[in-house]
Design an enzyme around this catalytic site. Structure first.
Site: not given
Length: 294
Positions: A60, A19
């Site tokens: 998002k 990540d």
């Protein structure tokens, strides 16, 4: 007649898929928090740190949707605007969010301590490096440019908008594996500081390593973490470890600096014929010295 057989992958780890925020860059994953809190403050509906962090790891736009669906935020929005947030509201918020997030990325784009040493260790072992993120491509491009100038250049970079579905679906990690030319997903490790990221790795059939100290589950900047006394650090670390255990992470480490010990531990499992789906392997906690604290 009928036949059945079972194959075991007993080779080395071929690739590590990291990540970004909270794992390799941006200790504490602070950039998304700043952006989400600024976004909702502009709507005159302030959100708490906990509310901003809860959906962390998701794409998002999905993150914004999940915040809006939280009971307190949902009712605050209804009271302020006379109706629940619509798809048009979500789209408007997302477009307002993108420049806020890019600015916050620029402000927070510093490598987690130990990253470059771990990258060098992986490269010496010919382990390929990929990365993925809940950021969109515009956000990721800003971050990868900064990281490249500092010497961190994953061979594969995938963002949530590159694939049909982001975390917890496996699509990003599988795209990383394809781009890296990995022969077997059981030769891959997904390293993440969020539970959706661990779910992503598990769904992809990979080994998973959860990151506590530098990531979202502890949720403190490097400065705030350093300022804590040892007892407070232990409490926060152990709480994060327990969440990762419940989430199915195979190995749990403090930060990317501890990853070499995790790779070696997983390779011992592989040599014994175990795979990511072997029962009873999840939840091992390691230090940089390779000591199991299970």
């Amino acid at each position: 007649m009928s036949y059945a057989y079972q194959r075991f992958y007993r080779g080395p780890i071929e690739a590590v898929i990291f990540d970004w925020a909270g794992t390799t860059y941006d200790f504490g994953s602070m950039a998304p928090i700043r952006a989400f809190q600024n976004l909702f403050a502009e709507q005159e509906i302030p959100i708490t740190l906990a509310e901003a962090r809860e959906p962390m790891g998701t794409e998002k736009r999905e993150h914004i949707t999940r915040i809006l669906n939280m009971p307190r935020v949902r009712e605050a929005w209804r009271e302020k605007y006379g109706a629940l947030a619509s798809e048009a509201d979500i789209e408007r918020l997302y477009h307002a969010f993108v420049p806020m997030q890019i600015e916050a990325i620029r402000e927070c784009a510093r490598p987690v301590p130990g990253l470059m040493e771990t990258v060098a260790w992986l490269e010496r072992r010919n382990i390929k490096i990929g990365a993925n993120t809940g950021y969109n491509r515009d956000m990721l491009d800003v971050l990868t440019d900064i990281a490249a100038a500092q010497g961190y250049r994953p061979a594969s970079n995938v963002c949530a908008t590159d694939v049909p579905k982001g975390r917890p679906y496996p699509h990003m990690s599988l795209k990383n594996a394809l781009e890296l030319g990995v022969g077997d997903v059981r030769a891959c490790i997904k390293v993440d500081d969020t539970l959706p990221g661990i779910e992503e790795g598990l769904a992809a059939g990979m080994w998973t390593v959860g990151v506590t100290t530098s990531g979202n589950e502890v949720g403190l900047s490097q400065e705030d973490w350093t300022a804590l006394d040892s007892a407070s650090k232990t409490v926060l670390r152990e709480q994060a470890q327990e969440r990762f255990r419940r989430g199915g992470a195979h190995v749990i480490i403090g930060s990317v600096a501890d990853l070499p010990a995790a790779v070696e531990y997983i390779e011992r499992w592989l040599a014994q014929g175990h795979g990511p789906d072997t029962t009873g392997l999840a939840g091992v906690t390691l230090t940089a010295a390779g000591v199991s604290l299970r």
